[in-house]
Structures are given as C-alpha cells and as structure tokens.
Design a protein around this motif. Structure first.
Motif, short mmCIF file in Angstrom:
data_model
loop_
_atom_site.label_atom_id
_atom_site.label_comp_id
_atom_site.label_asym_id
_atom_site.label_seq_id
_atom_site.Cartn_x
_atom_site.Cartn_y
_atom_site.Cartn_z
N VAL A 235 3.02 4.63 -0.72
CA VAL A 235 3.92 5.27 -0.32
C VAL A 235 4.67 5.77 0.62
CG1 VAL A 235 3.81 8.37 0.40
CG2 VAL A 235 1.47 6.44 -0.71
N CYS A 236 5.84 6.13 0.48
CA CYS A 236 7.34 6.19 0.80
C CYS A 236 8.47 7.15 0.88
CB CYS A 236 7.86 4.38 1.30
SG CYS A 236 8.48 4.07 -1.14
N ARG A 237 8.89 7.15 1.88
CA ARG A 237 9.93 8.35 1.63
C ARG A 237 10.56 8.19 0.60
NH1 ARG A 237 12.32 9.00 7.71
NH2 ARG A 237 11.18 11.10 8.79
N VAL B 44 -1.44 10.73 5.81
CA VAL B 44 -0.45 9.96 5.45
C VAL B 44 1.14 10.32 5.10
CG1 VAL B 44 0.98 8.72 3.26
CG2 VAL B 44 -1.50 8.88 3.80
N PRO B 45 1.34 11.17 5.11
CA PRO B 45 2.80 12.40 5.12
C PRO B 45 3.43 12.37 6.84
CG PRO B 45 0.81 13.76 4.04
CD PRO B 45 0.77 12.95 4.72
N LEU C 125 8.00 12.09 -1.63
CA LEU C 125 7.21 11.34 -1.36
C LEU C 125 7.51 10.15 -2.69
CD1 LEU C 125 4.06 12.07 0.44
CD2 LEU C 125 6.26 11.03 1.51
N GLU C 126 7.44 8.82 -2.52
CA GLU C 126 7.70 8.41 -3.73
C GLU C 126 5.87 7.48 -3.19
OE1 GLU C 126 10.73 6.25 -5.80
OE2 GLU C 126 11.92 6.67 -3.95
N VAL D 282 7.11 1.87 4.57
CA VAL D 282 5.74 1.48 3.97
C VAL D 282 4.59 2.08 4.05
CG1 VAL D 282 4.41 -0.50 2.22
CG2 VAL D 282 7.15 -0.25 2.59
N VAL D 283 3.49 2.79 3.85
CA VAL D 283 2.44 3.20 4.34
C VAL D 283 1.37 2.90 2.93
CG1 VAL D 283 0.68 5.12 4.69
CG2 VAL D 283 3.34 4.97 5.48
N VAL D 284 0.18 1.87 3.26
CA VAL D 284 0.19 1.56 1.66
C VAL D 284 -2.11 2.35 2.19
CG1 VAL D 284 -1.78 -0.51 1.67
CG2 VAL D 284 0.53 -1.09 1.94
N THR D 285 -1.79 2.69 1.97
CA THR D 285 -2.99 3.97 2.01
C THR D 285 -4.12 3.79 0.06
OG1 THR D 285 -3.79 6.69 2.08
CG2 THR D 285 -1.79 5.84 0.84
#
Length: 306
Positions: free
Chosen positions: A274-276, A133-134, A159-160, A142-145
C-alpha cells in the motif's frame, strides 16, 4: 496556493491532529495551526472545524485534501520524469513491513536492490493491523501489509494497492500429534485443541474468528503471541496448535513442527503493498515494488498476484 500549506493540510488529514502533523513536519503545533489558518484565508473557506478539544476537516477541507493529493502527485511525476534521464532509479525508499513478511522477503529484496547503483532502502519492521496502514503510508513510501482474504479491501481513493500474494494459513502441529499423519485436517477435529493465536485485530486472529463464524467451531485460545517464531517453538513443545503462514513456517526436518492444510476451508492472508496515490510514478518506488513481486515469484514458484 502555497504548496507548503497544502502539504501541511495533507499531513493533518493523514494524521488526524495538529500535534501529530507537527511531529511529522518537524515544527511546532502553533506553526501547523498558522499554516492551516493561512490556507483558509487563501481559499476563503473554512477547512477545519472544532471537534472536542481538537480539529477535524470540513467538507471543503476534505475536498481540498483530495486535490492536494493530485497536485503533490503531479509534482512527484514531474520529478520522476527527470529521473528517467538517469540510467537507473535513484534515491531512498522508506519501507514498513510486518515481521513475517520481512522474514520471507527482506533477504532477497535487499540482495536485488543492491544491484542498482544509487538506489537505497530504509526498512522498518512494524507490528501492524490493517487499521494502522493509512497512518503508516504517511511516513513510508511502501507499506507491506496483510489482511484476512475475507476482509474488505482498502477503499480509500488516496491509496494505491499492489497485490503481492495470497498466502495460505496452515495448521501448525507438533510432529508427534496424531493428526500430523493426515494430509489435511478438519477444523471439527481440532475443536478440543488449545490454540495459540495473535493479538485481536491482526489478520491471523481475524481468520480464526471468520472460521468460527463459518463452521461454528470456536477455538480455545490459551496464548496470544505475535512473533511467529515463538509460536512455532511453543507448538513444537506441545503447548498448543496454531494457524501459521505456509511460506514462512519452519517445517524443516528437526524443527518438531508440521503444517497441514485445513480440509474444505479456504484460510489465507493477502499480502499487499500500500502506498500513496502517485507514489508508483517514482522510478525508485516502482522498482522496489517490482523486485518485491519478483522475490515473491521466486519463493513461491509461481507468478505473484496481479
């Protein structure tokens, strides 16, 4: 300090090598090295040091990366303040999403986003583990994990994390299986069953391993398949049983598949965005995440996780 050099430093920190940073920045490795050297001269401190055949950040470099995140996030906020003068969020939001979440959420999300003039999403399905993920956050807004609910949360201060839902994992059984008549099944009753899991490191396999530790029952895994639709068909055909996510498992009449909760055990995966840090200040990103949460609420019949 030069903002371009700060962006180069951040890309190097995100990706771990000069070559990977150069690919992301669409330039040559020598150009990245030159930017890093120029930034070191500008601040008067070594920001990188040799690490085998490559480089790694020094303590000063890591400290500057954290500040670079703040500076670049401030620029994003300044741009977002200008966006507030528009009637609706605008721009393109890049999304990485794992396959079963895409199956569950993407049709509704794309319908919701289509209602916004000027807002577009660029989606890629990615077979991801939590450790991936990182690096994905460096390429996507946008990363949906997903992760085992007993696994540690993402702890990076760069990360947020926005929770979407807790999705129970049920035992998938062939419709004619003797245990399919029960409302719940005990893991001990499945000790002699053949299991179909996923590759090592993926959340469903993490859940199976954590169940082994907590119950002492070691599943006999005969196949590892990452595509849940293939797993469903294998289970329906009697080639094994599996842990599958409740909201995406096809248990409709005629599927040949039934899902049953495990008795006395909480087994679930957490689905998260998870996003910056600072990305949520962009109206386009915030809107996409809000619509993801609304889609989760509509599908599960309850408020999304908070």
């Amino acid at each position: 300090m030069d903002l371009g050099r700060l962006r180069t430093l951040r890309e190097f920190a995100d990706r771990g090598s000069v070559t990977a940073a150069a690919r992301a920045l669409h330039c040559t490795p020598s150009a990245v090295s030159q930017q890093l050297r120029a930034l070191q001269s500008e601040v008067g401190l070594p920001l990188t040091e040799p690490d085998g055949r490559g480089l790694r950040l020094t303590d000063a470099g890591r400290a500057l990366v954290a500040r670079a995140d703040e500076v670049l996030a401030a620029l994003d906020r300044a741009e977002s303040e200008l966006d507030t003068y528009r009637s609706a969020p605008r721009g393109r939001v890049r999304i990485a999403i794992f396959q079963s979440a895409g199956l569950m959420l993407l049709p509704g999300l794309l319908t919701r986003v289509a209602a916004y003039d000027g807002l577009e999403v660029d989606v890629r399905d990615v077979d991801m583990t939590p450790s991936d993920v990182p690096a994905l956050v460096a390429d996507y807004d946008v990363v949906v994990t997903h992760r085992d609910e007993h696994a540690g949360a993402f702890s990076s201060d760069r990360l947020e994390v926005v929770p979407l839902l807790r999705e129970p994992l049920d035992v998938a059984l062939p419709a004619g299986h003797p245990l399919a008549r029960r409302r719940r099944v005990d893991l001990a009753d499945l000790a002699d069953e053949r299991w179909i899991s996923v590759d090592h490191g993926f959340p469903v396999d993490d859940v199976l391993r954590s169940l082994t530790v907590r119950t002492g029952v070691r599943p006999q895994i005969v196949q590892r398949i990452n595509d849940f639709r293939i797993t469903e068909r294998l289970v329906a055909a009697g080639h094994g049983i599996a842990l599958l996510p409740r909201y995406t498992m096809d248990t409709r009449r005629g599927s040949g598949l039934v899902g049953r909760p495990l008795a006395g055990i909480r087994a679930a995966r957490l689905v998260e965005v998870v996003c910056r840090r600072g990305a949520l200040s962009r109206p386009a990103v915030a809107t996409v995440i809000a619509e993801l949460r609304a889609e989760v609420a509509a599908l599960t019949g309850q408020a999304s996780a908070s």
